[in-house]
Design a protein around this motif. Structure first.
Motif, short mmCIF file in Angstrom:
data_model
loop_
_atom_site.label_atom_id
_atom_site.label_comp_id
_atom_site.label_asym_id
_atom_site.label_seq_id
_atom_site.Cartn_x
_atom_site.Cartn_y
_atom_site.Cartn_z
N VAL A 21 80.48 -57.78 -26.52
CA VAL A 21 81.44 -57.00 -25.75
C VAL A 21 82.81 -57.20 -26.38
CG1 VAL A 21 80.15 -57.01 -23.59
CG2 VAL A 21 81.74 -58.87 -24.08
N LEU A 22 83.62 -56.15 -26.32
CA LEU A 22 84.96 -56.21 -26.89
C LEU A 22 85.91 -56.97 -25.98
CD1 LEU A 22 85.55 -52.56 -28.15
CD2 LEU A 22 85.01 -54.57 -29.53
N ALA A 23 86.81 -57.71 -26.59
CA ALA A 23 87.89 -58.33 -25.83
C ALA A 23 88.97 -57.29 -25.56
CB ALA A 23 88.48 -59.51 -26.62
N PRO A 29 91.35 -54.79 -35.69
CA PRO A 29 90.56 -55.75 -36.47
C PRO A 29 89.06 -55.50 -36.38
CG PRO A 29 92.27 -56.89 -35.23
CD PRO A 29 92.23 -55.48 -34.71
N VAL A 30 88.60 -55.08 -35.22
CA VAL A 30 87.17 -54.79 -35.06
C VAL A 30 86.80 -53.58 -35.90
CG1 VAL A 30 85.36 -54.16 -33.41
CG2 VAL A 30 87.16 -55.78 -32.74
N ARG A 114 79.17 -64.34 -41.31
CA ARG A 114 80.34 -63.72 -41.95
C ARG A 114 80.93 -62.62 -41.07
NH1 ARG A 114 79.06 -63.51 -48.52
NH2 ARG A 114 78.49 -65.72 -48.69
N VAL A 115 80.04 -61.83 -40.47
CA VAL A 115 80.53 -60.76 -39.59
C VAL A 115 81.22 -61.35 -38.37
CG1 VAL A 115 79.84 -58.82 -38.12
CG2 VAL A 115 78.77 -59.14 -40.37
N HIS A 122 87.98 -61.29 -31.11
CA HIS A 122 88.06 -59.90 -30.66
C HIS A 122 86.76 -59.43 -29.98
CE1 HIS A 122 91.86 -59.57 -32.74
NE2 HIS A 122 91.29 -60.07 -33.82
N VAL A 123 85.73 -60.26 -30.04
CA VAL A 123 84.47 -59.94 -29.35
C VAL A 123 83.94 -61.19 -28.67
CG1 VAL A 123 83.84 -58.12 -31.01
CG2 VAL A 123 83.01 -60.45 -31.35
#
Length: 299
Positions: A21-23, A29-30, A114-115, A122-123
């Motif tokens: 889920v996104l912050a 950045p995402v 890495r991802v 941010h997630v």
């Protein structure tokens, strides 16, 4: 348009599934990380000499416009839960779905790290599951999983949107199932085969199947054509919890939805999918995996 590499490729012996889920706050950045995923995957594949390393990322309806600045693909909607008679197909939170597969668990984990390192705060991880090939292509129930999966060029024909602004993309539906293996294994072989609709050892479809057999519920014909999805499902688990991580890619969300409804909901004859008496979905989410070109345009 080019599909993301994990979609049409044959699945490897191992897979890694991440729902996120996104912050709150800036999503730039995402966007940059998602745009870089194809190149990041290719670079690590070259570094490890593992050309079968593949990845895809899919975006949910709730954050599609926020991340892409585009209107949603027609048909993209949050997963709608189902329930009847104690059977439930729940909806669970998820904005992003990261799918990685290859013949190597270490390569999958390296790419995922890495991802996730690039995504940083941010997630938030909702769930991370590592899948594995079991006894060839058998589910933990002992039956071959995905016998009807399309092969070769048919995979793209089933999975990918063919034209329009979202060509090369794919609708993604996922559910994590938890098996009750002690109850399942207490059944006789004939009762197990009747629940599935196929023979266990030879993986042959039964000529006469009970109307509650899994095959009888999910094999649906419309206008003389069988509805299809491209499955990337894999067993997962530990000694305490285990089951099947179900992933379906399709050019439309409709075939999966019709299959799920026939599994959970009883039809005119009062039948549901017998397998749901021995396994239960604990997650449910829906996404769209854009083409590689659309993804890279997010940078």
């Amino acid at each position: 348009m080019t599909p993301q590499s994990a979609i049409c490729a044959e699945g490897g012996d191992f897979a890694l599934f991440l729902t996120l889920v996104l912050a709150d706050g800036d999503v730039s950045p995402v966007r940059r990380v998602l745009a870089a995923l194809p190149d990041l995957t290719a670079a690590l594949a070259a570094q490890l000499d593992e050309p079968a390393l593949a990845s895809s990322v899919a975006i949910g309806a709730a954050c599609w416009t926020r991340l892409t600045s585009r209107e949603c693909p027609d048909g993209l909607a949050p997963f709608a839960p189902l329930a009847e008679g104690g059977r439930k197909a729940p909806a669970t939170p998820a904005d992003l779905f990261l799918h990685i597969h290859s013949p190597r668990a270490d390569a999958n984990l390296m790419l995922a790290r890495r991802v996730m390192g690039a995504l940083g705060p941010h997630v938030r991880v909702v769930e991370e599951v590592m899948g594995f090939r079991h006894l060839g292509k058998r589910d933990l129930t002992g039956f071959v999983d995905g016998t009807e999966n399309p092969e070769g060029d048919e995979r793209a024909g089933v999975a990918l949107v063919k034209d329009g602004p979202f060509a090369g993309g794919s609708f993604v539906s996922l559910q994590r199932y938890v098996h009750d293996l002690p109850r399942w294994e207490a059944l006789s072989l004939s009762d197990q085969e009747a629940a599935v609709g196929r023979t266990k050892e030879a993986d042959e479809e039964m000529e006469v199947k009970p109307p509650s057999a899994h095959i009888a519920r999910v094999v649906i014909e419309e206008d003389g054509e069988e509805l299809e999805v491209l499955r990337h499902s894999m067993p997962y688990g530990t000694t305490s919890e285990h089951g099947l991580y179900f992933v379906a890619y399709c050019a439309s969300p409709a075939p999966f939805r019709k299959m799920l409804e026939r599994m959970v909901l009883s039809s005119g004859g009062g039948h549901h999918d017998r397998l749901l008496d021995f396994t239960r979905p604990v997650t449910g989410a829906a996404f769209f995996a854009p083409s590689a070109e659309l993804l890279e345009s997010l940078s």
